[in-house]
Design a protein around this motif. Structure first.
Motif, PDB file in Angstrom:
ATOM      1  N   VAL A  48       0.833  -1.204   0.000  1.00 32.55           N
ATOM      2  CA  VAL A  48       0.000   0.000   0.000  1.00 32.55           C
ATOM      3  C   VAL A  48       0.871   1.258   0.000  1.00 32.55           C
ATOM      4  O   VAL A  48       0.631   2.192  -0.769  1.00 32.55           O
ATOM      5  N   MET A  49       1.891   1.275   0.851  1.00 35.25           N
ATOM      6  CA  MET A  49       2.741   2.467   0.917  1.00 35.25           C
ATOM      7  C   MET A  49       3.525   2.678  -0.371  1.00 35.25           C
ATOM      8  O   MET A  49       3.807   3.814  -0.748  1.00 35.25           O
ATOM      9  N   SER A  50       3.858   1.585  -1.064  1.00 32.64           N
ATOM     10  CA  SER A  50       4.619   1.683  -2.306  1.00 32.64           C
ATOM     11  C   SER A  50       3.843   2.375  -3.412  1.00 32.64           C
ATOM     12  O   SER A  50       4.428   2.826  -4.392  1.00 32.64           O
ATOM     13  N   GLU A  51       2.542   2.465  -3.271  1.00 35.65           N
ATOM     14  CA  GLU A  51       1.745   3.212  -4.244  1.00 35.65           C
ATOM     15  C   GLU A  51       2.015   4.711  -4.144  1.00 35.65           C
ATOM     16  O   GLU A  51       1.829   5.447  -5.110  1.00 35.65           O
ATOM     17  N   TYR A  52       2.457   5.186  -2.986  1.00 34.71           N
ATOM     18  CA  TYR A  52       2.629   6.608  -2.747  1.00 34.71           C
ATOM     19  C   TYR A  52       4.078   7.042  -2.557  1.00 34.71           C
ATOM     20  O   TYR A  52       4.425   8.183  -2.840  1.00 34.71           O
ATOM     21  N   VAL A  53       4.911   6.150  -2.028  1.00 33.78           N
ATOM     22  CA  VAL A  53       6.305   6.488  -1.750  1.00 33.78           C
ATOM     23  C   VAL A  53       7.212   5.331  -2.141  1.00 33.78           C
ATOM     24  O   VAL A  53       6.789   4.184  -2.200  1.00 33.78           O
ATOM     25  N   GLU A  54       8.479   5.664  -2.396  1.00 30.08           N
ATOM     26  CA  GLU A  54       9.488   4.644  -2.644  1.00 30.08           C
ATOM     27  C   GLU A  54      10.115   4.296  -1.297  1.00 30.08           C
ATOM     28  O   GLU A  54      10.562   5.178  -0.561  1.00 30.08           O
ATOM     29  N   ILE A  55      10.129   3.002  -0.970  1.00 32.69           N
ATOM     30  CA  ILE A  55      10.552   2.531   0.349  1.00 32.69           C
ATOM     31  C   ILE A  55      11.871   1.784   0.252  1.00 32.69           C
ATOM     32  O   ILE A  55      12.092   1.013  -0.685  1.00 32.69           O
ATOM     33  N   ASP A  56      12.735   1.974   1.266  1.00 35.79           N
ATOM     34  CA  ASP A  56      13.959   1.189   1.397  1.00 35.79           C
ATOM     35  C   ASP A  56      13.585  -0.078   2.159  1.00 35.79           C
ATOM     36  O   ASP A  56      13.539  -0.088   3.384  1.00 35.79           O
ATOM     37  N   GLU A  57      13.287  -1.151   1.434  1.00 43.54           N
ATOM     38  CA  GLU A  57      12.797  -2.377   2.072  1.00 43.54           C
ATOM     39  C   GLU A  57      13.852  -3.067   2.933  1.00 43.54           C
ATOM     40  O   GLU A  57      13.511  -3.802   3.855  1.00 43.54           O
ATOM     41  N   SER A  75      -2.172  -2.390  29.445  1.00 41.95           N
ATOM     42  CA  SER A  75      -1.156  -2.785  28.488  1.00 41.95           C
ATOM     43  C   SER A  75      -1.794  -3.556  27.334  1.00 41.95           C
ATOM     44  O   SER A  75      -2.520  -4.522  27.556  1.00 41.95           O
ATOM     45  N   VAL A  76      -1.520  -3.096  26.097  1.00 41.63           N
ATOM     46  CA  VAL A  76      -2.105  -3.713  24.905  1.00 41.63           C
ATOM     47  C   VAL A  76      -1.015  -3.923  23.845  1.00 41.63           C
ATOM     48  O   VAL A  76      -0.004  -3.224  23.854  1.00 41.63           O
ATOM     49  N   PRO A  77      -1.222  -4.899  22.932  1.00 41.88           N
ATOM     50  CA  PRO A  77      -0.243  -5.081  21.855  1.00 41.88           C
ATOM     51  C   PRO A  77      -0.278  -3.889  20.902  1.00 41.88           C
ATOM     52  O   PRO A  77      -1.319  -3.274  20.697  1.00 41.88           O
ATOM     53  N   ALA A  78       0.897  -3.567  20.330  1.00 41.60           N
ATOM     54  CA  ALA A  78       0.999  -2.471  19.370  1.00 41.60           C
ATOM     55  C   ALA A  78       1.911  -2.899  18.229  1.00 41.60           C
ATOM     56  O   ALA A  78       2.901  -3.596  18.442  1.00 41.60           O
ATOM     57  N   LEU A  79       1.565  -2.487  17.036  1.00 43.38           N
ATOM     58  CA  LEU A  79       2.391  -2.739  15.866  1.00 43.38           C
ATOM     59  C   LEU A  79       3.269  -1.510  15.657  1.00 43.38           C
ATOM     60  O   LEU A  79       2.771  -0.400  15.544  1.00 43.38           O
ATOM     61  N   VAL A  80       4.584  -1.722  15.632  1.00 37.80           N
ATOM     62  CA  VAL A  80       5.530  -0.630  15.448  1.00 37.80           C
ATOM     63  C   VAL A  80       6.231  -0.856  14.115  1.00 37.80           C
ATOM     64  O   VAL A  80       6.756  -1.941  13.869  1.00 37.80           O
ATOM     65  N   ALA A  81       6.226   0.167  13.262  1.00 40.39           N
ATOM     66  CA  ALA A  81       6.850   0.035  11.946  1.00 40.39           C
ATOM     67  C   ALA A  81       7.819   1.187  11.704  1.00 40.39           C
ATOM     68  O   ALA A  81       7.437   2.346  11.815  1.00 40.39           O
ATOM     69  N   ASN A  82       9.058   0.852  11.409  1.00 44.16           N
ATOM     70  CA  ASN A  82      10.046   1.810  10.930  1.00 44.16           C
ATOM     71  C   ASN A  82      10.145   1.567   9.438  1.00 44.16           C
ATOM     72  O   ASN A  82      10.590   0.497   9.005  1.00 44.16           O
ATOM     73  N   ILE A  83       9.718   2.546   8.651  1.00 41.64           N
ATOM     74  CA  ILE A  83       9.684   2.385   7.202  1.00 41.64           C
ATOM     75  C   ILE A  83      10.478   3.527   6.570  1.00 41.64           C
ATOM     76  O   ILE A  83       9.966   4.640   6.453  1.00 41.64           O
ATOM     77  N   PRO A  84      11.735   3.271   6.193  1.00 39.28           N
ATOM     78  CA  PRO A  84      12.538   4.328   5.567  1.00 39.28           C
ATOM     79  C   PRO A  84      11.972   4.704   4.195  1.00 39.28           C
ATOM     80  O   PRO A  84      11.795   3.847   3.334  1.00 39.28           O
ATOM     81  N   ILE A  85      11.670   5.971   4.033  1.00 37.04           N
ATOM     82  CA  ILE A  85      11.110   6.472   2.773  1.00 37.04           C
ATOM     83  C   ILE A  85      12.229   7.113   1.967  1.00 37.04           C
ATOM     84  O   ILE A  85      12.894   8.038   2.448  1.00 37.04           O
ATOM     85  N   ILE A  86      12.417   6.626   0.744  1.00 37.71           N
ATOM     86  CA  ILE A  86      13.449   7.168  -0.139  1.00 37.71           C
ATOM     87  C   ILE A  86      12.945   8.460  -0.771  1.00 37.71           C
ATOM     88  O   ILE A  86      13.629   9.479  -0.752  1.00 37.71           O
ATOM     89  N   LYS A  87      11.750   8.401  -1.340  1.00 43.11           N
ATOM     90  CA  LYS A  87      11.170   9.616  -1.913  1.00 43.11           C
ATOM     91  C   LYS A  87       9.672   9.423  -2.111  1.00 43.11           C
ATOM     92  O   LYS A  87       9.183   8.301  -2.217  1.00 43.11           O
ATOM     93  N   VAL A  88       8.966  10.550  -2.159  1.00 47.83           N
ATOM     94  CA  VAL A  88       7.533  10.549  -2.409  1.00 47.83           C
ATOM     95  C   VAL A  88       7.332  10.511  -3.920  1.00 47.83           C
ATOM     96  O   VAL A  88       8.008  11.236  -4.663  1.00 47.83           O
ATOM     97  N   LYS A  89       6.426   9.661  -4.372  1.00 44.75           N
ATOM     98  CA  LYS A  89       6.155   9.533  -5.797  1.00 44.75           C
ATOM     99  C   LYS A  89       5.285  10.695  -6.273  1.00 44.75           C
ATOM    100  O   LYS A  89       4.426  11.178  -5.529  1.00 44.75           O
ATOM    101  N   ASP A  90       5.545  11.125  -7.494  1.00 45.80           N
ATOM    102  CA  ASP A  90       4.713  12.174  -8.083  1.00 45.80           C
ATOM    103  C   ASP A  90       3.370  11.600  -8.486  1.00 45.80           C
ATOM    104  O   ASP A  90       3.272  10.481  -8.967  1.00 45.80           O
ATOM    105  N   ARG A  91       2.341  12.365  -8.265  1.00 41.47           N
ATOM    106  CA  ARG A  91       0.996  11.912  -8.651  1.00 41.47           C
ATOM    107  C   ARG A  91       0.437  12.814  -9.688  1.00 41.47           C
ATOM    108  O   ARG A  91       0.446  13.940  -9.737  1.00 41.47           O
TER     109      ARG A  91
END
Length: 91
Positions: A48-57, A75-91
């Motif tokens: 989903v994110m790759s549709e909008y930005v280029e990601i360093d996988e 206390s509850v479970p949480a999803l933590v995501a570090n997603i390095p973004i290379i650049k935002v794609k032009d739309r």
């Protein structure tokens, strides 16, 4: 793992690494989320994110952790995501 980082003073001890891994295993178990499910979730997030930005996988880090809910401090479970973004794609 960077070869030189293995010898630096800031590297984690094997005790701390094992402790962190055990925490992650317990969180996954208590949240009833299998590693396969987490991998599928990670793939969907990347797709989903790759549709909008280029990601360093290679730098991508998605994991389950625990956090306190603001409303009641429970206390509850949480999803933590570090997603390095290379650049935002032009739309």
């Amino acid at each position: 793992m960077d070869f030189l980082k293995m010898f630096s003073k800031n590297s984690k001890s094997s005790k701390n690494v094992a402790k962190e891994r055990l925490k992650l295993v317990l969180i996954h178990d208590r949240a009833d989320i299998s590693p396969k499910f987490l991998q599928m979730l990670e793939s969907d997030i990347v797709r989903v994110m790759s549709e909008y930005v280029e990601i360093d996988e290679e730098g991508l880090d998605v994991k389950m952790t625990r956090t306190k809910r603001e409303s009641d401090g429970c206390s509850v479970p949480a999803l933590v995501a570090n997603i390095p973004i290379i650049k935002v794609k032009d739309r």
